[in-house]
Structure formats: structure tokens, C-alpha cells
Design a protein around this motif. Structure first.
Motif, short mmCIF file in Angstrom:
data_model
loop_
_atom_site.label_atom_id
_atom_site.label_comp_id
_atom_site.label_asym_id
_atom_site.label_seq_id
_atom_site.Cartn_x
_atom_site.Cartn_y
_atom_site.Cartn_z
N GLN A 16 18.37 -10.83 19.20
CA GLN A 16 18.54 -12.27 18.95
C GLN A 16 17.43 -13.06 19.62
O GLN A 16 16.89 -14.01 19.06
CB GLN A 16 19.91 -12.73 19.46
N SER A 17 17.08 -12.66 20.85
CA SER A 17 16.00 -13.32 21.57
C SER A 17 14.68 -13.18 20.82
O SER A 17 13.90 -14.13 20.70
CB SER A 17 15.88 -12.73 22.98
N LEU A 18 14.41 -11.98 20.30
CA LEU A 18 13.19 -11.75 19.53
C LEU A 18 13.14 -12.64 18.29
O LEU A 18 12.11 -13.25 17.97
CB LEU A 18 13.09 -10.28 19.13
N PHE A 19 14.25 -12.73 17.59
CA PHE A 19 14.33 -13.58 16.40
C PHE A 19 14.08 -15.05 16.76
O PHE A 19 13.31 -15.75 16.09
CB PHE A 19 15.70 -13.41 15.74
N ALA A 20 14.71 -15.51 17.86
CA ALA A 20 14.55 -16.90 18.27
C ALA A 20 13.10 -17.20 18.65
O ALA A 20 12.56 -18.26 18.32
CB ALA A 20 15.47 -17.21 19.44
N LEU A 21 12.45 -16.25 19.31
CA LEU A 21 11.05 -16.45 19.70
C LEU A 21 10.13 -16.43 18.50
O LEU A 21 9.11 -17.14 18.47
CB LEU A 21 10.63 -15.38 20.71
N SER A 22 10.47 -15.65 17.49
CA SER A 22 9.66 -15.65 16.27
C SER A 22 9.73 -17.01 15.58
O SER A 22 8.77 -17.44 14.94
CB SER A 22 10.12 -14.55 15.32
N ILE A 23 10.87 -17.69 15.72
CA ILE A 23 11.00 -19.03 15.17
C ILE A 23 10.09 -20.01 15.91
O ILE A 23 9.44 -20.86 15.30
CB ILE A 23 12.48 -19.50 15.25
N LEU A 24 10.02 -19.86 17.23
CA LEU A 24 9.24 -20.80 18.05
C LEU A 24 7.75 -20.45 18.12
O LEU A 24 6.99 -21.17 18.76
CB LEU A 24 9.80 -20.85 19.47
N ALA A 25 7.34 -19.35 17.50
CA ALA A 25 5.94 -18.92 17.60
C ALA A 25 4.96 -19.98 17.12
O ALA A 25 3.83 -20.05 17.59
CB ALA A 25 5.74 -17.62 16.82
N ASN A 26 5.40 -20.81 16.18
CA ASN A 26 4.52 -21.89 15.68
C ASN A 26 4.85 -23.22 16.34
O ASN A 26 4.44 -24.28 15.85
CB ASN A 26 4.62 -22.00 14.16
N GLU A 81 7.57 -24.89 16.52
CA GLU A 81 8.47 -25.74 15.74
C GLU A 81 9.77 -25.00 15.51
O GLU A 81 9.81 -23.77 15.50
CB GLU A 81 7.86 -26.09 14.37
N ILE A 82 10.83 -25.77 15.31
CA ILE A 82 12.08 -25.19 14.85
C ILE A 82 12.65 -26.15 13.82
O ILE A 82 12.83 -27.34 14.09
CB ILE A 82 13.08 -24.94 16.00
N SER A 83 12.87 -25.65 12.62
CA SER A 83 13.37 -26.49 11.54
C SER A 83 14.89 -26.51 11.55
O SER A 83 15.53 -25.69 12.21
CB SER A 83 12.86 -25.97 10.19
N GLY A 142 12.43 -31.58 1.21
CA GLY A 142 13.11 -30.31 0.96
C GLY A 142 14.41 -30.20 1.73
O GLY A 142 14.67 -30.97 2.66
N PHE A 143 15.21 -29.22 1.34
CA PHE A 143 16.53 -29.05 1.92
C PHE A 143 16.43 -28.49 3.34
O PHE A 143 15.87 -27.41 3.56
CB PHE A 143 17.35 -28.10 1.03
N LEU A 144 16.94 -29.24 4.33
CA LEU A 144 16.99 -28.82 5.75
C LEU A 144 15.61 -28.44 6.29
O LEU A 144 15.48 -27.50 7.08
CB LEU A 144 17.95 -27.63 5.92
N ARG A 145 14.58 -29.18 5.88
CA ARG A 145 13.23 -28.83 6.30
C ARG A 145 12.68 -29.70 7.43
O ARG A 145 11.56 -29.49 7.88
CB ARG A 145 12.27 -28.88 5.10
N LEU A 169 19.57 -29.36 16.17
CA LEU A 169 20.30 -30.16 15.18
C LEU A 169 20.62 -31.54 15.73
O LEU A 169 20.51 -32.55 15.01
CB LEU A 169 21.58 -29.44 14.77
N PHE A 170 20.99 -31.62 16.99
CA PHE A 170 21.30 -32.91 17.61
C PHE A 170 20.04 -33.79 17.68
O PHE A 170 20.10 -35.01 17.48
CB PHE A 170 21.88 -32.70 19.00
N THR A 171 18.90 -33.16 17.97
CA THR A 171 17.64 -33.91 18.04
C THR A 171 17.33 -34.57 16.70
O THR A 171 16.96 -35.76 16.64
CB THR A 171 16.49 -32.97 18.44
N VAL A 172 17.47 -33.81 15.61
CA VAL A 172 17.20 -34.38 14.28
C VAL A 172 18.24 -35.45 13.96
O VAL A 172 17.90 -36.52 13.42
CB VAL A 172 17.21 -33.26 13.22
#
Length: 462
Positions: A362-372, A374-376, A154-157, A135-138
Motif C-alpha cells: 500500500q505504501s508503494l502504491f501511495a508513493l507511486s501516486i506522489l511521484a509526480n 500531485e494527487i488527484s 474530466g471526472f474526478l481529475r 478530498l477535503f482539500t479539494v
């Protein structure tokens, strides 16, 4: 302003000055400082906190300077280990006490505190660290351009793009996360009876082995052509190689010593302030103490993001999560065994079983976000909201209920969030299965190149 105050070494001098009150405190009080000696809890937090702040900048400058001579991933891995060293120290203290007082109630409590502190630190690193830095980066792109940020309709994209070179870190973290789900099953019971779990020497062998394999791969990487540095790192990189290496080692040694000695009193002071204001001690040890011990790294990453180096910042966060999720967990059984005088597993109760599982989920969920890679913004918000809401609900429970009722309700909340993290994480991995295959393939190529280099690499020009 006079030019002499703009010289990079002036910044170094001012930063070192932040640590001097703490150096004086250590020199005059035998290296053992707790709230009330010589300060109040608030005074200890202030003096130790300034030392942590100053040391964090010195650590960041050292890591950026080192990128000229070693692979960037290795420089960041060293930074990550030094930044989270205080967390290792706090957990090792509890693990040692658990082994030394094995079979007693205090020993059992200490073992549970070691696990609680470790899981709290890991969840803070992702729930607050990964989300807040994204969030700070954006947000920073409103003042300055960052090539890592992509604007989308789009919203928060809006998204933060990550360097694909971190596929190795993500893959090893995914392997450690998958193994972590089985850690609570390594023993069937603990002293005092009842089903629970433990961190044993087999866990140590697997997790520490994973980290050593990771280091073995990245240290064989190329020294990248890095972007031109400015300020302190830019000045230090222009030094002759011998002087540059000596300065980097000095920065790492001094900042590491400051962080190692200051963070525990900093955390203890915060705990004292919290307990004095009616916050339960166990809650303070699980959440406030790890927040203090993670502060050096969050400061370093915020510094990198502020320099439009979001990619390097996320590399540091992911590397820190990897070494905490491997070395930190793995070494607890070793410390416990040494203190106990025999080979054994660090025991923990059913509450800590649930804590480990939610941390792994939580770690699994976070890694699924980073699999591509990117993090939106919306994904960062999801990480933050899930983390904060779970901690807030548990806080309300322990303030409202006592004893077995509070523990039962707390475990139910942990299992509910674990299920939520798992469902969403596995769904994201399924949607991004092509990205996952690419990530694993990239890691395999990197490992193969490390084991059997395809050819000599040109030496980095000094």
C-alpha cells in the motif's frame, strides 16, 4: 463579539480548557485511567477525546510558530513524532509484554498484536489520512481558494499539488518501504514452530539509521521565508525570540503530554465499547485503537488544510508515515529485547507476515501516486476504496467464520490486495519514471547541500 474574545490568547485559553477535565482526571486517579475508573467507557472516550482535540490544536500552533526559527521540514517532523507518540506507546506495551512473557502463548499473542497494531496504524494513515485530506482539500476550495489545488477538466481529475521540497521525505519513505518487504524474512521461525517472521536488531539498525540520516539532512536546511501567519501563530511569532522559543517548547511539551496520556484510555474506551457490541477484540486492536492514536495528527492536518495550507498538511502526513515506518518498526525489537533480557527478534505468525507485506505494498502504491508531486481526486478515491474494501471484507470473514478457516481466508484476501497494490504501483512508477528520476536527483542535491553547504546562509531576521 467583544474584541477581547477575538484575541489569539483567548483561543489558546479555550483550547487549554478542553484538556482540563483530563488533567483533573489524571491528578485525582494517579495517572492511570481506564474505562470505569472514574468514568464509563463512553465517559472516558468523551473526556480523553476532548483532551486529544485540544492538544492537537496546541501542537499545530506550536509547529506553525516554530517555522520562524527552524527549517519547516524539521518543525513538521517534530510535530509528526509528537502526534504519533501514542501509537509508539501502544506498540511498545505489546512488544514489552511479548518479551517479558517470551515462550508463552500470551507472549506470542502480544507479539502478533504489536505487529497488527503497527500495520493497522500505517494503513489507516495512508488509506484514510492521505485520501481524506486530499478530498477535503479539494472540497475546501468551494469556500476558499487554495493555491495547491488545480482544477482540471474530466471526472474526478482535480488535483492537489505538493511542494517539491518534500522529495527528501518521499525518497526516504520509498527506501524504508522497499526494505520493509524483507522484514518478514529476517528470521525463519518463531517460538511454537511454523514458518513466520520477526523484527530483529538488524532491521532496527537499518530503519532507525534511515530516520536519523533523514533528520540529519533536514535539520541543516534553511529557515524558509514563510508566509505571514494569522491568529495564534501570527501573534506568537511576533514575540521576542527567547519568549517565542519558550512558548513553542511549552506548547510542544503540554500537548505532547496530553496526547501521550489521553490517547491510550481513549482507544481502550473505544475497544470496550466495540467488544460490548460484539466486535472481535483483535479487530478492535488492529483498527479502532490505531484510528484513535492517529486522531491527533489527522486533526492537525485538517486544521492546516482548513487554513489553505494543504502543502504543510501533506508534509505532516508524509513525515508521520516516515517515522512510523522507520522508528516505530525499528524500536519494537529493542523494547522486546530489553523485556526478554537478551538480544532477540520480535516474532510474529504468518498472518502478520501478510499484514506487513500488504502494508508495504500500500505504501508503494501511495508513493507511486506522489511521484509526480500531485494527487488527484480519483487517486485519493482509489486509496480510500482499496483500504475500506479490504478491511470490510476481513470484517465479514471474521464475523462469518472462525478459527483456521477465518485466518486462511483472511490471509488470502491480504495477498490478493498486496498483489493488486504492487501491480498498480509498479505500473505507475514505470509511467512516471522521469518524475522518479527527478525526485531522486532533488534528494541527492538536498543531501549534498546538507553535508557540504555551498555557502553560508543569511540569518533569519527576528
Amino acid at each position: 463579539m467583544s474584541n477581547r474574545f477575538r484575541h489569539p490568547l483567548s483561543a489558546v485559553a479555550l483550547t487549554v480548557a478542553l484538556t482540563l477535565p483530563w488533567v483533573y482526571t489524571l491528578a485525582t486517579h494517579g495517572g492511570h485511567v481506564e474505562p470505569g475508573a472514574p468514568y464509563s467507557a463512553f465517559g472516558t472516550v468523551a473526556v480523553a477525546g476532548l483532551a486529544v482535540l485540544g492538544a492537537s490544536f496546541l501542537l499545530a500552533w506550536g509547529a506553525e510558530t516554530a517555522e520562524k526559527d527552524v527549517p519547516r521540514a524539521f518543525a513538521i517532523a517534530v510535530l509528526a513524532v509528537l502526534a504519533v507518540a501514542p501509537e509508539y506507546a501502544v506498540d511498545a506495551l505489546y512488544a514489552w509484554e511479548a518479551g517479558a512473557m517470551e515462550g508463552t502463548q500470551r507472549g506470542t499473542d502480544a507479539a502478533n498484536l504489536a505487529v497488527a497494531n503497527m500495520t493497522g496504524a500505517n494503513r489507516i494513515l495512508i488509506g484514510l489520512g492521505w485520501s481524506a485530506i486530499a478530498l477535503f482539500t479539494v472540497y475546501r476550495t468551494k469556500q476558499s481558494h487554495d493555491p495547491a489545488v488545480r482544477k482540471r477538466e474530466g471526472f474526478l481529475r482535480d488535483t492537489v499539488s505538493l511542494d517539491r521540497d518534500i522529495s527528501t521525505e518521499i525518497t526516504f519513505l520509498l527506501a524504508a518501504t522497499a526494505f520493509a518487504f524483507f522484514v518478514p524474512l529476517s528470521v525463519e521461525s518463531v517460538a511454537g514452530g511454523g514458518p513466520a517472521g520477526g523484527i530483529g536488531l538488524f532491521d532496527t539498525a537499518v530503519l532507525v539509521g534511515l530516520y536519523l540520516l533523514y533528520i540529519g539532512i533536514i535539520i541543516r536546511g534553511d529557515v524558509e521565508e514563510h508566509e505571514g501567519q494569522v491568529g495564534v501563530p501570527g501573534y506568537l511569532q511576533r514575540l521576542p525570540r527567547a519568549g517565542r522559543v519558550a512558548v513553542v517548547l511549552a506548547l510542544f511539551a503540554y500537548s505532547g503530554a496530553m496526547i501521550y496520556t489521553a490517547v491510550h484510555p481513549f482507544a481502550t474506551g473505544l475497544e470496550t465499547i466495540g467488544v460490548e457490541n460484539g466486535i472481535p477484540e483483535f479487530f478492535m486492536i488492529q483498527w479502532v485503537a490505531p484510528l484513535a492514536s492517529e486522531s491527533p495528527e489527522l486533526i492537525v492536518v485538517a486544521y492546516l488544510v482548513n487554513k489553505a495550507r494543504a502543502t504543510a498538511g501533506f508534509n505532516a502526513l508524509i513525515s508521520s508515515k516516515l517515522n512510523q515506518w522507520t522508528l516505530l518498526i525499528g524500536t519494537l525489537a529493542v523494547v522486546y529485547s530489553i523485556a526478554a533480557g537478551h538480544l532477540g527478534a520480535l516474532p510474529f505468525d504468518q498472518k502478520q507476515v501478510a499484514e506487513i507485506w500488504i502494508t508495504a505494498a500500500q505504501s508503494l502504491f501511495a508513493l507511486s501516486i506522489l511521484a509526480n508531486f500531485e494527487i488527484s481526486v480519483r487517486e485519493a478515491v482509489a486509496l480510500l476504496v482499496l483500504f475500506v474494501s479490504q478491511v470490510a471484507i476481513e470484517f465479514v470473514i471474521i464475523r462469518t467464520y472462525t478459527g483456521a478457516t477465518a485466518e486462511t481466508l483472511s490471509i488470502d484476501v491480504l495477498y490478493a490486495y498486496t498483489a493488486l497494490y504492487l501491480v498498480v504501483g509498479l505500473w505507475l512508477f514505470y509511467r512516471r519514471r522521469a518524475d522518479l528520476r527527478t525526485l531522486l536527483a532533488d534528494t541527492a542535491i538536498t543531501a549534498q547541500d546538507a553535508i557540504s553547504p555551498r555557502g553560508p546562509h543569511p540569518e533569519q531576521a527576528d
